[in-house]
Design a protein around this motif. Structure first.
Motif, PDB file in Angstrom:
ATOM      1  N   SER A  46      52.230 -23.810  31.710  1.00 28.67           N
ATOM      2  CA  SER A  46      53.379 -24.720  31.098  1.00 28.67           C
ATOM      3  C   SER A  46      54.537 -23.976  30.441  1.00 28.67           C
ATOM      4  CB  SER A  46      52.413 -25.597  30.137  1.00 28.67           C
ATOM      5  OG  SER A  46      51.907 -24.911  29.127  1.00 28.67           O
ATOM      6  N   ALA A  47      55.651 -24.739  30.360  1.00 28.26           N
ATOM      7  CA  ALA A  47      56.724 -24.102  29.673  1.00 28.26           C
ATOM      8  C   ALA A  47      56.242 -23.783  28.146  1.00 28.26           C
ATOM      9  CB  ALA A  47      57.955 -25.082  29.542  1.00 28.26           C
ATOM     10  N   VAL A  48      57.042 -22.800  27.621  1.00 25.51           N
ATOM     11  CA  VAL A  48      57.081 -22.657  26.290  1.00 25.51           C
ATOM     12  C   VAL A  48      58.210 -22.721  25.563  1.00 25.51           C
ATOM     13  CG1 VAL A  48      55.334 -20.734  26.689  1.00 25.51           C
ATOM     14  CG2 VAL A  48      57.638 -20.090  26.694  1.00 25.51           C
ATOM     15  N   ALA A  49      58.635 -23.139  24.215  1.00 26.36           N
ATOM     16  CA  ALA A  49      59.489 -23.435  23.512  1.00 26.36           C
ATOM     17  C   ALA A  49      60.289 -22.017  23.268  1.00 26.36           C
ATOM     18  CB  ALA A  49      59.196 -24.058  22.496  1.00 26.36           C
ATOM     19  N   VAL A  50      61.255 -21.354  23.742  1.00 23.87           N
ATOM     20  CA  VAL A  50      62.033 -20.298  23.867  1.00 23.87           C
ATOM     21  C   VAL A  50      62.877 -20.240  22.835  1.00 23.87           C
ATOM     22  CG1 VAL A  50      61.627 -19.526  26.191  1.00 23.87           C
ATOM     23  CG2 VAL A  50      63.598 -20.995  25.645  1.00 23.87           C
ATOM     24  N   HIS A  51      63.045 -18.988  21.976  1.00 24.22           N
ATOM     25  CA  HIS A  51      64.058 -19.045  20.854  1.00 24.22           C
ATOM     26  C   HIS A  51      65.352 -19.005  21.629  1.00 24.22           C
ATOM     27  CE1 HIS A  51      66.292 -16.214  18.052  1.00 24.22           C
ATOM     28  NE2 HIS A  51      66.236 -17.493  17.301  1.00 24.22           N
ATOM     29  N   HIS A  52      66.267 -19.724  20.690  1.00 25.36           N
ATOM     30  CA  HIS A  52      67.516 -19.870  21.380  1.00 25.36           C
ATOM     31  C   HIS A  52      68.681 -19.803  20.054  1.00 25.36           C
ATOM     32  CE1 HIS A  52      67.160 -24.165  20.161  1.00 25.36           C
ATOM     33  NE2 HIS A  52      68.491 -24.388  20.205  1.00 25.36           N
ATOM     34  N   VAL A  53      69.865 -19.752  20.582  1.00 22.32           N
ATOM     35  CA  VAL A  53      70.953 -19.850  19.470  1.00 22.32           C
ATOM     36  C   VAL A  53      71.877 -20.574  20.043  1.00 22.32           C
ATOM     37  CG1 VAL A  53      72.763 -18.688  17.842  1.00 22.32           C
ATOM     38  CG2 VAL A  53      70.378 -18.075  18.000  1.00 22.32           C
ATOM     39  N   ALA A  54      72.745 -21.562  19.793  1.00 19.10           N
ATOM     40  CA  ALA A  54      73.768 -22.301  19.918  1.00 19.10           C
ATOM     41  C   ALA A  54      75.102 -22.182  19.258  1.00 19.10           C
ATOM     42  CB  ALA A  54      73.587 -23.770  20.294  1.00 19.10           C
ATOM     43  N   ASP A  55      76.241 -21.645  19.887  1.00 18.42           N
ATOM     44  CA  ASP A  55      77.588 -21.683  19.307  1.00 18.42           C
ATOM     45  C   ASP A  55      78.712 -22.343  20.182  1.00 18.42           C
ATOM     46  OD1 ASP A  55      76.922 -19.067  17.332  1.00 18.42           O
ATOM     47  OD2 ASP A  55      76.037 -18.599  19.240  1.00 18.42           O
ATOM     48  N   GLY A  56      79.832 -22.674  19.197  1.00 21.74           N
ATOM     49  CA  GLY A  56      80.803 -23.380  19.915  1.00 21.74           C
ATOM     50  C   GLY A  56      80.711 -25.023  19.610  1.00 21.74           C
ATOM     51  N   PRO A  57      81.766 -25.567  20.081  1.00 22.88           N
ATOM     52  CA  PRO A  57      81.834 -26.962  19.877  1.00 22.88           C
ATOM     53  C   PRO A  57      80.526 -27.692  20.340  1.00 22.88           C
ATOM     54  CG  PRO A  57      83.916 -26.157  20.453  1.00 22.88           C
ATOM     55  CD  PRO A  57      82.943 -25.210  20.810  1.00 22.88           C
ATOM     56  N   ALA A  58      79.908 -28.430  19.532  1.00 28.22           N
ATOM     57  CA  ALA A  58      79.027 -29.331  19.914  1.00 28.22           C
ATOM     58  C   ALA A  58      79.151 -30.319  20.995  1.00 28.22           C
ATOM     59  CB  ALA A  58      78.453 -30.250  18.689  1.00 28.22           C
ATOM     60  N   ASP A  59      80.588 -30.734  21.217  1.00 32.65           N
ATOM     61  CA  ASP A  59      80.828 -31.710  22.119  1.00 32.65           C
ATOM     62  C   ASP A  59      81.432 -31.009  23.400  1.00 32.65           C
ATOM     63  OD1 ASP A  59      83.330 -30.864  21.059  1.00 32.65           O
ATOM     64  OD2 ASP A  59      83.892 -32.795  21.058  1.00 32.65           O
ATOM     65  N   ARG A  83      85.705 -22.659  24.453  1.00 35.29           N
ATOM     66  CA  ARG A  83      85.679 -23.820  25.268  1.00 35.29           C
ATOM     67  C   ARG A  83      84.426 -24.529  25.839  1.00 35.29           C
ATOM     68  NH1 ARG A  83      89.762 -21.235  30.113  1.00 35.29           N
ATOM     69  NH2 ARG A  83      91.246 -20.178  28.432  1.00 35.29           N
ATOM     70  N   PHE A  84      83.407 -23.646  25.335  1.00 32.67           N
ATOM     71  CA  PHE A  84      81.909 -23.988  25.579  1.00 32.67           C
ATOM     72  C   PHE A  84      80.896 -23.966  24.712  1.00 32.67           C
ATOM     73  CE2 PHE A  84      83.920 -22.014  29.324  1.00 32.67           C
ATOM     74  CZ  PHE A  84      83.709 -23.013  29.995  1.00 32.67           C
ATOM     75  N   ARG A  85      80.002 -24.862  24.573  1.00 30.06           N
ATOM     76  CA  ARG A  85      78.781 -24.881  23.795  1.00 30.06           C
ATOM     77  C   ARG A  85      77.685 -23.723  24.251  1.00 30.06           C
ATOM     78  NH1 ARG A  85      77.217 -25.705  18.363  1.00 30.06           N
ATOM     79  NH2 ARG A  85      75.087 -26.392  18.232  1.00 30.06           N
ATOM     80  N   VAL A  86      78.002 -22.579  23.978  1.00 30.55           N
ATOM     81  CA  VAL A  86      77.145 -21.591  24.550  1.00 30.55           C
ATOM     82  C   VAL A  86      75.868 -21.399  23.896  1.00 30.55           C
ATOM     83  CG1 VAL A  86      77.154 -19.006  24.667  1.00 30.55           C
ATOM     84  CG2 VAL A  86      79.348 -20.212  24.755  1.00 30.55           C
ATOM     85  N   VAL A  87      74.894 -21.542  24.638  1.00 32.61           N
ATOM     86  CA  VAL A  87      73.430 -21.504  24.247  1.00 32.61           C
ATOM     87  C   VAL A  87      72.883 -20.292  24.886  1.00 32.61           C
ATOM     88  CG1 VAL A  87      71.232 -22.799  24.581  1.00 32.61           C
ATOM     89  CG2 VAL A  87      73.164 -24.094  24.503  1.00 32.61           C
ATOM     90  N   ARG A  88      72.483 -19.248  24.036  1.00 31.75           N
ATOM     91  CA  ARG A  88      71.695 -18.367  24.522  1.00 31.75           C
ATOM     92  C   ARG A  88      70.358 -18.430  24.009  1.00 31.75           C
ATOM     93  NH1 ARG A  88      74.131 -13.917  20.626  1.00 31.75           N
ATOM     94  NH2 ARG A  88      74.492 -15.671  19.345  1.00 31.75           N
ATOM     95  N   TYR A  89      69.251 -17.552  24.711  1.00 28.25           N
ATOM     96  CA  TYR A  89      67.955 -17.531  24.707  1.00 28.25           C
ATOM     97  C   TYR A  89      67.257 -16.431  24.878  1.00 28.25           C
ATOM     98  CZ  TYR A  89      66.743 -18.521  29.542  1.00 28.25           C
ATOM     99  OH  TYR A  89      66.528 -18.320  30.784  1.00 28.25           O
ATOM    100  N   ASP A  90      65.926 -16.364  24.325  1.00 26.90           N
ATOM    101  CA  ASP A  90      65.277 -15.204  24.734  1.00 26.90           C
ATOM    102  C   ASP A  90      64.311 -15.683  25.714  1.00 26.90           C
ATOM    103  OD1 ASP A  90      66.327 -13.429  22.839  1.00 26.90           O
ATOM    104  OD2 ASP A  90      64.920 -14.061  21.217  1.00 26.90           O
ATOM    105  N   HIS A  91      63.983 -14.698  26.878  1.00 27.77           N
ATOM    106  CA  HIS A  91      62.927 -15.270  27.766  1.00 27.77           C
ATOM    107  C   HIS A  91      61.503 -15.145  26.971  1.00 27.77           C
ATOM    108  CE1 HIS A  91      65.172 -15.126  31.265  1.00 27.77           C
ATOM    109  NE2 HIS A  91      65.849 -13.993  31.033  1.00 27.77           N
TER     110      HIS A  91
END
Length: 265
Positions: A2-15, A42-50
Motif C-alpha cells: 500500500s501507499a505510504v504518506a511521503v514527506h513533502h513541501v509545497a512552495d508557490g501560489p496556492a492557486d 508560475r507554479f505550485r511546486v510540490v517536492r517530496y522524498d521517496h
C-alpha cells in the motif's frame, strides 16, 4: 504494497498549476532547491522524498516502481490535486513515466531528466543493494556523487560535493537498497507508446550513470516527445546546469496542453 504518506513541501501560489518534482535515488527534496526561484512564480511546486528517503517512512522492501508511483498519487490525493505537471530526475523520472503510462488522467505535462525506461538485472543495482544493506549508505556516497557531477564542476564546488555526499550517506540503508531493487526489475518500455502527456526528455552528455542513449530511447518511444542534450552535464543536471534545466522546463510547461482525444462512439 500500500501507499505510504511521503514527506513533502509545497512552495508557490496556492492557486497556481501544480508541478510535482520527484527526485533521484539517494536524494531528498532539497535537491530541487536550484529550481525553486525560477518555478515558484508560475507554479505550485510540490517536492517530496521517496519512501525510504529523507523524512518519508521506510517500509521494508522490496519495492517496485509501481509502489513509488502509488506514493506520488496518494500525495496528490492528499493535496486535492486531480492533475499536475510531473518532473522527475533519474528514479523520479521513472516514477513520472509510470504515472504517464498508468495514470494518464493525473499527468498534464511530463519532464523526464537523466533517466531510463529499462535498466535490467545486469545493471548492478542488486549488487549495490546488497552492499548498502551490509555496510550502509556511507559506503557508496563518494562513488554515487562522483557520477552526479562532472569532474570540472566537482573540483570548482567542493562544498556542494560535501553536501551531496552527506545527503546520500544519511539515506536509510533499507530505503536505498529497496529502491535499488525497484530499478533492477523495472521495464517501462512496453508502455511508452501509450503516453499522451506532452513530454520533454533531458539527458547529460557526460552522465556515467544513465548515458544519453537512455534518454534518446525514451524520447523515441513517446509520441511527439522532445529530446534535449545538455553538454556539459553529468547525472544531477538539475543542479550543475540549473539555469538551462529551468529554461527548458519553463518553455515546456508554458504551452497549453491539448485536450485528450475523444473516444469514438
Amino acid at each position: 504494497m500500500s501507499a505510504v504518506a511521503v514527506h513533502h513541501v509545497a512552495d508557490g501560489p496556492a492557486d497556481a498549476p501544480v508541478l510535482l518534482l520527484s527526485g533521484s535515488l539517494g536524494s531528498t527534496l532539497a535537491m530541487w532547491e536550484p529550481q525553486l526561484r525560477a518555478l515558484t512564480d508560475r507554479f505550485r511546486v510540490v517536492r517530496y522524498d521517496h519512501r525510504g528517503h529523507g523524512g518519508s517512512p521506510v517500509p521494508p522492501g522490496p519495492y517496485d516502481i509501481a509502489d513509488l508511483a502509488s506514493d506520488a498519487l496518494a500525495l496528490l490525493d492528499r493535496l486535492g490535486v486531480q492533475r499536475a505537471h510531473v518532473c522527475g530526475l533519474s528514479l523520479g523520472g521513472m516514477v513520472g513515466q509510470w504515472l504517464a503510462i498508468h495514470a494518464p488522467g493525473r499527468v498534464d505535462r511530463l519532464a523526464v531528466l537523466c533517466s531510463s525506461a529499462r535498466l535490467g538485472p545486469e545493471s548492478g543495482y542488486a549488487e549495490r543493494a546488497a552492499l548498502v544493506r551490509a555496510e550502509g549508505t556511507r559506503a557508496i556516497a563518494e562513488a554515487v556523487v562522483g557520477r552526479w557531477l562532472t569532474p570540472a564542476y566537482a573540483t570548482a564546488h567542493p562544498e556542494v560535493v560535501g553536501e551531496l555526499r552527506a545527503m546520500v550517506a544519511a539515506t536509510p540503508p533499507e530505503g536505498y537498497a529497496a529502491c535499488c531493487e525497484a530499478l533492477a526489475h523495472m521495464d517501462l518500455e512496453p508502455g511508452l507508446g501509450r503516453v499522451r502527456a506532452p513530454t520533454l526528455v533531458v539527458a547529460g552528455a557526460q552522465d556515467p550513470s544513465l548515458p544519453a542513449a537512455h534518454g534518446e530511447a525514451i524520447a523515441a518511444r513517446i509520441p511527439g516527445a522532445r529530446f534535449a542534450l545538455l553538454d556539459p552535464a553529468a547525472h544531477l543536471a538539475s543542479l550543475e546546469r540549473a539555469e538551462a534545466v529551468n529554461e527548458l522546463l519553463l518553455d515546456h510547461l508554458a504551452h497549453p496542453t491539448p485536450p485528450p482525444p475523444q473516444e469514438a462512439r
